[in-house]
Design a protein around this motif. Sequence first.
Motif, mmCIF file in Angstrom:
data_model
loop_
_atom_site.group_PDB
_atom_site.id
_atom_site.type_symbol
_atom_site.label_atom_id
_atom_site.label_comp_id
_atom_site.label_asym_id
_atom_site.label_seq_id
_atom_site.Cartn_x
_atom_site.Cartn_y
_atom_site.Cartn_z
ATOM 1 N N ARG A 1 50.666 40.456 46.652
ATOM 2 C CA ARG A 1 49.319 39.937 46.563
ATOM 3 C C ARG A 1 48.360 41.118 46.521
ATOM 4 N NH1 ARG A 1 47.241 35.480 50.689
ATOM 5 N NH2 ARG A 1 46.480 37.075 52.038
ATOM 6 N N LEU A 2 47.459 41.069 45.574
ATOM 7 C CA LEU A 2 46.502 42.162 45.394
ATOM 8 C C LEU A 2 45.229 41.953 46.186
ATOM 9 C CD1 LEU A 2 46.798 42.692 41.557
ATOM 10 C CD2 LEU A 2 47.775 44.081 43.381
ATOM 11 N N GLY A 3 44.875 40.707 46.442
ATOM 12 C CA GLY A 3 43.643 40.436 47.152
ATOM 13 C C GLY A 3 43.252 38.981 47.032
ATOM 14 N N ARG A 4 42.012 38.730 47.308
ATOM 15 C CA ARG A 4 41.450 37.384 47.238
ATOM 16 C C ARG A 4 40.318 37.357 46.221
ATOM 17 N NH1 ARG A 4 41.552 34.472 52.740
ATOM 18 N NH2 ARG A 4 43.365 35.393 53.700
ATOM 19 N N LEU A 5 40.013 36.164 45.742
ATOM 20 C CA LEU A 5 38.922 36.028 44.787
ATOM 21 C C LEU A 5 37.589 36.440 45.398
ATOM 22 C CD1 LEU A 5 39.849 32.672 43.037
ATOM 23 C CD2 LEU A 5 39.931 34.959 42.068
ATOM 24 N N SER A 6 37.476 36.337 46.706
ATOM 25 C CA SER A 6 36.221 36.683 47.369
ATOM 26 C C SER A 6 36.016 38.194 47.513
ATOM 27 C CB SER A 6 36.175 36.026 48.753
ATOM 28 O OG SER A 6 37.240 36.503 49.553
ATOM 29 N N MET A 7 37.043 38.974 47.241
ATOM 30 C CA MET A 7 36.941 40.428 47.373
ATOM 31 C C MET A 7 36.105 41.008 46.231
ATOM 32 S SD MET A 7 40.821 41.468 48.465
ATOM 33 C CE MET A 7 40.478 43.206 48.507
ATOM 34 N N PRO A 8 35.387 42.089 46.485
ATOM 35 C CA PRO A 8 34.652 42.753 45.405
ATOM 36 C C PRO A 8 35.613 43.285 44.334
ATOM 37 C CG PRO A 8 33.949 43.574 47.545
ATOM 38 C CD PRO A 8 35.149 42.708 47.783
ATOM 39 N N ASP A 9 35.140 43.358 43.112
ATOM 40 C CA ASP A 9 35.983 43.795 41.994
ATOM 41 C C ASP A 9 36.574 45.175 42.216
ATOM 42 O OD1 ASP A 9 35.416 41.430 40.755
ATOM 43 O OD2 ASP A 9 33.987 42.275 39.324
ATOM 44 N N GLU B 1 37.449 46.645 44.924
ATOM 45 C CA GLU B 1 38.574 46.615 45.872
ATOM 46 C C GLU B 1 39.824 46.044 45.213
ATOM 47 O OE1 GLU B 1 37.597 44.720 49.551
ATOM 48 O OE2 GLU B 1 35.859 45.989 49.879
ATOM 49 N N LEU B 2 39.656 45.019 44.391
ATOM 50 C CA LEU B 2 40.800 44.462 43.670
ATOM 51 C C LEU B 2 41.392 45.503 42.720
ATOM 52 C CD1 LEU B 2 39.427 40.909 42.854
ATOM 53 C CD2 LEU B 2 41.282 41.452 44.419
ATOM 54 N N ILE B 3 40.523 46.239 42.043
ATOM 55 C CA ILE B 3 40.995 47.279 41.127
ATOM 56 C C ILE B 3 41.728 48.367 41.889
ATOM 57 C CG2 ILE B 3 40.221 49.120 39.567
ATOM 58 C CD1 ILE B 3 37.981 47.140 38.696
ATOM 59 N N GLU B 4 41.197 48.776 43.024
ATOM 60 C CA GLU B 4 41.868 49.791 43.850
ATOM 61 C C GLU B 4 43.246 49.304 44.297
ATOM 62 O OE1 GLU B 4 41.309 53.027 44.832
ATOM 63 O OE2 GLU B 4 39.808 52.918 43.253
ATOM 64 N N ASN B 5 43.342 48.043 44.712
ATOM 65 C CA ASN B 5 44.627 47.492 45.130
ATOM 66 C C ASN B 5 45.609 47.452 43.964
ATOM 67 O OD1 ASN B 5 43.582 47.140 47.665
ATOM 68 N ND2 ASN B 5 43.343 44.937 47.494
ATOM 69 N N LEU B 6 45.134 47.058 42.789
ATOM 70 C CA LEU B 6 45.991 47.020 41.606
ATOM 71 C C LEU B 6 46.478 48.420 41.252
ATOM 72 C CD1 LEU B 6 47.194 45.478 39.193
ATOM 73 C CD2 LEU B 6 45.053 45.895 37.997
ATOM 74 N N LEU B 7 45.577 49.385 41.273
ATOM 75 C CA LEU B 7 45.967 50.760 40.969
ATOM 76 C C LEU B 7 46.935 51.312 42.014
ATOM 77 C CD1 LEU B 7 42.601 52.276 39.713
ATOM 78 C CD2 LEU B 7 44.618 51.741 38.355
ATOM 79 N N ALA B 8 46.752 50.949 43.262
ATOM 80 C CA ALA B 8 47.667 51.401 44.317
ATOM 81 C C ALA B 8 49.063 50.818 44.106
ATOM 82 C CB ALA B 8 47.125 51.019 45.684
ATOM 83 N N ALA B 9 49.142 49.533 43.765
ATOM 84 C CA ALA B 9 50.444 48.905 43.509
ATOM 85 C C ALA B 9 51.112 49.549 42.299
ATOM 86 C CB ALA B 9 50.270 47.400 43.289
ATOM 87 N N TYR B 10 50.343 49.764 41.233
ATOM 88 C CA TYR B 10 50.877 50.409 40.027
ATOM 89 C C TYR B 10 51.388 51.804 40.370
ATOM 90 C CZ TYR B 10 50.959 52.460 35.348
ATOM 91 O OH TYR B 10 51.336 53.099 34.204
ATOM 92 N N ASP B 11 50.621 52.549 41.138
ATOM 93 C CA ASP B 11 50.985 53.911 41.513
ATOM 94 C C ASP B 11 52.278 53.937 42.317
ATOM 95 O OD1 ASP B 11 50.573 56.729 41.716
ATOM 96 O OD2 ASP B 11 49.777 56.435 43.739
ATOM 97 N N ILE B 12 52.441 53.011 43.236
ATOM 98 C CA ILE B 12 53.655 52.970 44.063
ATOM 99 C C ILE B 12 54.887 52.721 43.203
ATOM 100 C CG2 ILE B 12 54.867 51.614 45.823
ATOM 101 C CD1 ILE B 12 52.103 51.313 47.202
ATOM 102 N N VAL B 13 54.802 51.739 42.318
ATOM 103 C CA VAL B 13 55.942 51.443 41.442
ATOM 104 C C VAL B 13 56.223 52.623 40.525
ATOM 105 C CG1 VAL B 13 56.788 49.932 39.599
ATOM 106 C CG2 VAL B 13 55.592 48.954 41.554
ATOM 107 N N GLU B 14 55.193 53.213 39.984
ATOM 108 C CA GLU B 14 55.353 54.340 39.063
ATOM 109 C C GLU B 14 56.000 55.537 39.765
ATOM 110 O OE1 GLU B 14 55.263 56.208 35.429
ATOM 111 O OE2 GLU B 14 54.698 54.140 35.820
#
Length: 106
Positions: free
Chosen positions: A1-9, A11-24
């Motif tokens: 889970r990357l976040g919630r719809l109520s989160m600022p954009d 923060e969602l982008i940071e979470n997505l980039l963090a997940a991508y970075d970990i897998v990479e």
Amino acid sequence: RLGRLSMPDNELIENLLAAYDIVERHRPAKKLKQYFKLISTSSSMGQAVRLDPSLLARGLTKRPADEAAALAAKEKIEAERKREREDRLAQKRAQAQSKFSSAVST
């Protein structure tokens, strides 16, 4: 889970980039340069949104390679998970208390 719809954009982008970075970072070393062919994300019951993996890779190169920021993001996610667990536990306790109160009063 990357976040919630109520989160600022951002923060969602940071979470997505963090997940991508970990897998990479944990991909096999012998794999091709382009490890991701397709990335998509969606809300639980929502329609998926496709993302361009090359744009995510460029987003990672623009970010500062600061481990403290990654650690702070991880701690924030863990704190949110802990709050959600505590909320669920509080709801269960409240339900049990109301069942007990109604059983005692009858």
